[in-house]
Design a protein around this motif. Structure first.
Motif, PDB file in Angstrom:
ATOM      1  N   ALA A 138      14.637  -4.035  -2.271  1.00  0.00           N
ATOM      2  CA  ALA A 138      13.552  -3.048  -2.193  1.00  0.00           C
ATOM      3  C   ALA A 138      12.267  -3.655  -1.654  1.00  0.00           C
ATOM      4  N   VAL A 139      12.208  -4.991  -1.522  1.00  0.00           N
ATOM      5  CA  VAL A 139      11.011  -5.641  -0.985  1.00  0.00           C
ATOM      6  C   VAL A 139      10.752  -5.188   0.449  1.00  0.00           C
ATOM      7  N   LYS A 140      11.816  -4.912   1.207  1.00  0.00           N
ATOM      8  CA  LYS A 140      11.656  -4.505   2.599  1.00  0.00           C
ATOM      9  C   LYS A 140      11.017  -3.128   2.735  1.00  0.00           C
ATOM     10  N   VAL A 141      11.047  -2.343   1.674  1.00  0.00           N
ATOM     11  CA  VAL A 141      10.330  -1.070   1.659  1.00  0.00           C
ATOM     12  C   VAL A 141       8.928  -1.259   1.091  1.00  0.00           C
ATOM     13  N   ALA A 142       8.793  -2.141   0.112  1.00  0.00           N
ATOM     14  CA  ALA A 142       7.490  -2.350  -0.524  1.00  0.00           C
ATOM     15  C   ALA A 142       6.499  -3.010   0.433  1.00  0.00           C
ATOM     16  N   PHE A 143       6.967  -3.925   1.290  1.00  0.00           N
ATOM     17  CA  PHE A 143       6.038  -4.637   2.166  1.00  0.00           C
ATOM     18  C   PHE A 143       5.318  -3.712   3.144  1.00  0.00           C
ATOM     19  N   PRO A 144       6.012  -2.840   3.902  1.00  0.00           N
ATOM     20  CA  PRO A 144       5.247  -1.946   4.790  1.00  0.00           C
ATOM     21  C   PRO A 144       4.321  -0.994   4.045  1.00  0.00           C
ATOM     22  N   VAL A 145       4.673  -0.611   2.809  1.00  0.00           N
ATOM     23  CA  VAL A 145       3.777   0.248   2.025  1.00  0.00           C
ATOM     24  C   VAL A 145       2.481  -0.493   1.711  1.00  0.00           C
ATOM     25  N   ILE A 146       2.612  -1.733   1.246  1.00  0.00           N
ATOM     26  CA  ILE A 146       1.416  -2.523   0.897  1.00  0.00           C
ATOM     27  C   ILE A 146       0.635  -2.895   2.152  1.00  0.00           C
ATOM     28  N   GLN A 147       1.332  -3.177   3.234  1.00  0.00           N
ATOM     29  CA  GLN A 147       0.632  -3.494   4.473  1.00  0.00           C
ATOM     30  C   GLN A 147      -0.145  -2.280   4.990  1.00  0.00           C
ATOM     31  N   LEU A 148       0.365  -1.094   4.797  1.00  0.00           N
ATOM     32  CA  LEU A 148      -0.345   0.115   5.205  1.00  0.00           C
ATOM     33  C   LEU A 148      -1.677   0.231   4.461  1.00  0.00           C
ATOM     34  N   VAL A 149      -1.645  -0.002   3.136  1.00  0.00           N
ATOM     35  CA  VAL A 149      -2.883   0.042   2.349  1.00  0.00           C
ATOM     36  C   VAL A 149      -3.829  -1.072   2.793  1.00  0.00           C
ATOM     37  N   PHE A 150      -3.284  -2.236   3.082  1.00  0.00           N
ATOM     38  CA  PHE A 150      -4.090  -3.366   3.539  1.00  0.00           C
ATOM     39  C   PHE A 150      -4.789  -3.055   4.858  1.00  0.00           C
ATOM     40  N   VAL A 151      -4.091  -2.432   5.791  1.00  0.00           N
ATOM     41  CA  VAL A 151      -4.686  -2.100   7.091  1.00  0.00           C
ATOM     42  C   VAL A 151      -5.823  -1.095   6.916  1.00  0.00           C
ATOM     43  N   LEU A 152      -5.631  -0.103   6.060  1.00  0.00           N
ATOM     44  CA  LEU A 152      -6.698   0.861   5.808  1.00  0.00           C
ATOM     45  C   LEU A 152      -7.931   0.183   5.205  1.00  0.00           C
ATOM     46  N   THR A 153      -7.705  -0.669   4.199  1.00  0.00           N
ATOM     47  CA  THR A 153      -8.827  -1.354   3.546  1.00  0.00           C
ATOM     48  C   THR A 153      -9.543  -2.291   4.506  1.00  0.00           C
ATOM     49  N   GLN A 154      -8.783  -3.056   5.261  1.00  0.00           N
ATOM     50  CA  GLN A 154      -9.389  -4.039   6.158  1.00  0.00           C
ATOM     51  C   GLN A 154     -10.129  -3.366   7.306  1.00  0.00           C
ATOM     52  N   THR A 155      -9.582  -2.277   7.835  1.00  0.00           N
ATOM     53  CA  THR A 155     -10.266  -1.582   8.920  1.00  0.00           C
ATOM     54  C   THR A 155     -11.606  -1.041   8.456  1.00  0.00           C
ATOM     55  N   TYR A 156     -11.643  -0.461   7.266  1.00  0.00           N
ATOM     56  CA  TYR A 156     -12.921   0.012   6.713  1.00  0.00           C
ATOM     57  C   TYR A 156     -13.876  -1.157   6.488  1.00  0.00           C
ATOM     58  N   PHE A 157     -13.361  -2.246   5.966  1.00  0.00           N
ATOM     59  CA  PHE A 157     -14.189  -3.424   5.685  1.00  0.00           C
ATOM     60  C   PHE A 157     -14.780  -3.996   6.967  1.00  0.00           C
ATOM     61  N   MET A 158     -13.962  -4.155   8.004  1.00  0.00           N
ATOM     62  CA  MET A 158     -14.434  -4.744   9.251  1.00  0.00           C
ATOM     63  C   MET A 158     -15.404  -3.825   9.985  1.00  0.00           C
ATOM     64  N   CYS A 159     -15.125  -2.545  10.003  1.00  0.00           N
ATOM     65  CA  CYS A 159     -15.977  -1.624  10.751  1.00  0.00           C
ATOM     66  C   CYS A 159     -17.351  -1.468  10.121  1.00  0.00           C
ATOM     67  N   ASN A 160     -17.470  -1.642   8.820  1.00  0.00           N
ATOM     68  CA  ASN A 160     -18.747  -1.431   8.130  1.00  0.00           C
ATOM     69  C   ASN A 160     -19.494  -2.720   7.816  1.00  0.00           C
ATOM     70  N   HIS A 161     -18.819  -3.864   7.834  1.00  0.00           N
ATOM     71  CA  HIS A 161     -19.466  -5.109   7.416  1.00  0.00           C
ATOM     72  C   HIS A 161     -19.295  -6.238   8.430  1.00  0.00           C
ATOM     73  N   ALA A 162     -18.898  -5.930   9.664  1.00  0.00           N
ATOM     74  CA  ALA A 162     -18.670  -6.987  10.650  1.00  0.00           C
ATOM     75  C   ALA A 162     -19.948  -7.715  11.026  1.00  0.00           C
ATOM     76  N   MET A 163     -21.099  -7.061  10.922  1.00  0.00           N
ATOM     77  CA  MET A 163     -22.368  -7.673  11.329  1.00  0.00           C
ATOM     78  C   MET A 163     -23.128  -8.313  10.174  1.00  0.00           C
ATOM     79  N   ASP A 164     -22.524  -8.368   8.993  1.00  0.00           N
ATOM     80  CA  ASP A 164     -23.229  -8.885   7.821  1.00  0.00           C
ATOM     81  C   ASP A 164     -23.500 -10.383   7.931  1.00  0.00           C
ATOM     82  N   CYS A 165     -24.690 -10.776   7.513  1.00  0.00           N
ATOM     83  CA  CYS A 165     -25.042 -12.184   7.312  1.00  0.00           C
ATOM     84  C   CYS A 165     -25.360 -12.340   5.818  1.00  0.00           C
ATOM     85  N   VAL A 166     -24.358 -12.639   5.028  1.00  0.00           N
ATOM     86  CA  VAL A 166     -24.460 -12.609   3.574  1.00  0.00           C
ATOM     87  C   VAL A 166     -25.384 -13.721   3.094  1.00  0.00           C
TER      88      VAL A 166
END
Length: 599
Positions: A174-202
């Motif tokens: 079942a790992v072969k089904v779980a990985f694309p599910v988790i990767q889908l959530v990861f892509v959504l989170t990372q795209t939001y993170f990069m698009c809104n915080h790419a210019m940050d100088c923390v």
């Protein structure tokens, strides 16, 4: 001396201070305490621990920053090496590392990275001074747009994978089904993170942010390695099978992958009839997944470089895209793309035939070689024209510190090495075999022209990225010098006859036809030629990205190099060098677009 001037007293001789003297002493003590606290706070800004009294504050700050860089670098190196070992081991059947084992490791990485990104988003949104400065050069609109496009296509690929692997749940992990599910959530989170915080100088929690960004970078690179390895197995032509009685003595990598992914008809059968359709669908989306990981890695690196950085508060040149500024270049580039697509489709159809004719295959390979030679030759000529324009151009070089530009140059030079390696190996093989036959001569010509084109394009892009953008308004102000007449007091003292004799362009807004300076929408011939060259090279790089990214492998379809180097060595050279060559083309497209905007 007593400070009470209204009512002099004997507070100095008696030892008992009066109220004015007492208040002045308190103010002096408070100022000394405030100055001491300011010095101590400056020393503790880069380090959470209290520094020793004999250590200068700047040394403590540098020590804390270097410690954060070192720790984040160690995290990145360890994750990359471990990921490389698992990816390499899972690529071979005789190594006891299954794809499920690799996916478990990837799931752990993706979850850790997603948790950190969510924490970063929440923390920076609640802290007012977490991000004080913004890097205007990092995360431009076209880069974020490309990340969103590739992210969307990656999500579609994950959906197709889930639909395909669900059919094998009754007989596989079942790992072969779980990985694309988790990767889908990861892509959504990372795209939001990069698009809104790419210019940050923390400026707060700098060491934690550095480690988190290096974890993000290494996670995306491991995902890239896994996708490239799996995609390379699709395209690699395997040696002859041991079963010579089989109808297919030689399988293409794509057919081998589909057979392997179906787990064999005897072992496991799909529970629904759409498995093969979903496999073919997500196979063609692999190139976009690969580019998404590389885009995210580049943006994470720029954010890592900007941690703790205090950018200058000067205006950033914002250029707008206008397709009307170039005509010949886009038209010629579109024709080149259409011609390349037509020949690529014919070539792929001929290579995918199970029962093929050697004569037709050779003609298809010859057509592919000729088209690539024409494309590379036209690109070299246009690049020479662009370099000649740079010689006539008097724009200054931009020497400001810019992590984005430094990364672009490094990626251009580094990624081009992959295609350089393949071309040099091809040249050696062709010269050693004396280039017998028209296919070998065409292959040799293509390899030599590819080296020339790569070198010229790298010079053109590096020079263009380091040039200052054009400022049209600056030219008008220098010629007309309207600021001499700008203050209202000076204008009121001038005679009306002087204003009538020689009007200033800055104040003739009603009559545009009398302005000696050309209008804003008209470009000089040097700018127009540069924009035409950039658009032509951009479209030409797109077709050179499409063909290898979606399956063209003349390195294996033409057998001279395989026979000369033997299969294992040549497959290693191609499968290592070609992914970098594919990334080079896509990164060149992004760099050419930036040069087009600034030209």
């Amino acid at each position: 001396m007593c400070l009470n001037s209204a009512y002099p007293c004997k507070c100095v001789t008696d030892g008992n201070q009066c109220e004015p003297c007492r208040m002045t002493a308190k103010e002096r003590e408070s100022e000394e305490d405030h100055l001491s606290n300011t010095i101590n706070a400056a020393g503790q800004a880069g380090n959470t621990c209290e520094p020793e009294l004999n250590i200068p504050p700047c040394v403590v700050k540098e020590r804390g920053r270097h410690w954060g860089w070192m720790l984040s670098g160690i995290i990145c190196v360890n994750v990359l090496i471990l990921g490389c070992a698992l990816v390499s081991g899972s690529a071979y059947n005789n190594v006891n590392i299954s794809s499920a084992d690799l996916q478990v490791f990837l799931i752990i990485l993706v979850l850790l990275t997603s948790i950190w990104m969510v924490y970063y988003i929440i923390y920076t949104s609640r802290k007012e001074n977490a991000v004080v400065y913004k890097d205007a050069h990092a995360g431009p609109v076209w880069l974020r747009g490309g990340l969103m496009l590739f992210g969307l296509l990656t999500i579609i690929m994950d959906i197709f994978k889930i639909a395909s692997y669900v059919g094998y749940l009754h007989c596989d992990s079942a790992v072969k089904v779980a990985f694309p599910v988790i990767q889908l959530v990861f892509v959504l989170t990372q795209t939001y993170f990069m698009c809104n915080h790419a210019m940050d100088c923390v400026q707060l929690q700098k060491n934690i942010t550095r480690c988190g960004l290096m974890l993000t970078l290494s996670t995306n690179l491991v995902l890239w390695m896994a996708a490239v390895t799996e995609e390379s197995l699709h395209q690699t032509i395997l040696p002859d099978s041991d079963d010579h009685s089989s109808n297919h003595s030689k399988l293409t990598g794509r057919d081998f992958y589909i057979s392997k992914a179906s787990y064999g008809e005897d072992k496991c059968k799909c529970s629904h009839t759409s498995c093969s359709l979903f496999k073919e669908a997500y196979y063609y989306l692999y190139p976009f997944n690969i580019e998404y990981s590389l885009f995210a890695s580049a943006m994470a690196y720029v954010m890592w470089k900007n941690v703790g950085r205090q950018t200058e508060e000067h205006g950033h040149h914002t250029a707008k895209f206008n397709i009307k500024e170039a005509c010949l270049g886009p038209v010629a580039g579109i024709l080149l793309v259409l011609a390349g697509l037509a020949t690529f489709i014919v070539y792929e159809m001929e290579m995918k035939k199970s029962h093929y004719d050697d004569y037709k295959r050779d003609k298809a390979i010859m057509m592919h070689f000729v088209v690539n030679i024409v494309i590379v030759t036209l690109m070299s000529v246009s690049t020479v024209i662009g370099l000649a324009i740079y010689k006539l151009d008097h724009r200054e070089h931009n020497a400001d510190k810019n992590p984005t530009r430094s990364l672009d140059v490094g990626l251009l030079v580094g990624a081009s090495l992959g295609q350089f390696i393949i071309s040099y190996f091809t040249i050696v093989a062709m010269v050693a075999t004396k280039a017998k036959g028209y296919l070998n001569r065409l292959n040799l010509t293509w390899a030599i022209l590819m080296l020339i084109q790569l070198g010229l394009q790298n010079i053109f892009l590096i020079e263009g990225l380091h040039r200052e953008p054009f400022h049209e308004a600056h030219t008008v102000n220098v010629v007309a010098n309207p600021y001499v007449l700008q203050p209202s007091k000076e204008l009121s003292t001038l005679e009306g006859s002087e204003m009538d004799i020689k009007p200033s362009p800055a104040f003739t807004t009603d009559n545009q036809s009398t302005d000696p300076v050309e209008p804003r929408h008209k470009l000089s011939w040097k700018r127009r030629v540069l924009k035409e060259v950039c658009m032509f090279l951009l479209l030409a790089n797109i077709i050179l990205w499409i063909m290898p990214a979606f399956g063209a492998r003349p390195q294996f379809d033409h057998s001279t190099e395989t026979e000369f180097y033997k299969f294992n060595m040549w497959a290693a050279v191609v499968n290592v060098g070609l992914p970098f060559g594919i990334f080079y083309r896509m990164h060149s497209v992004a760099s050419l677009f930036e040069v087009f905007l600034h030209s």
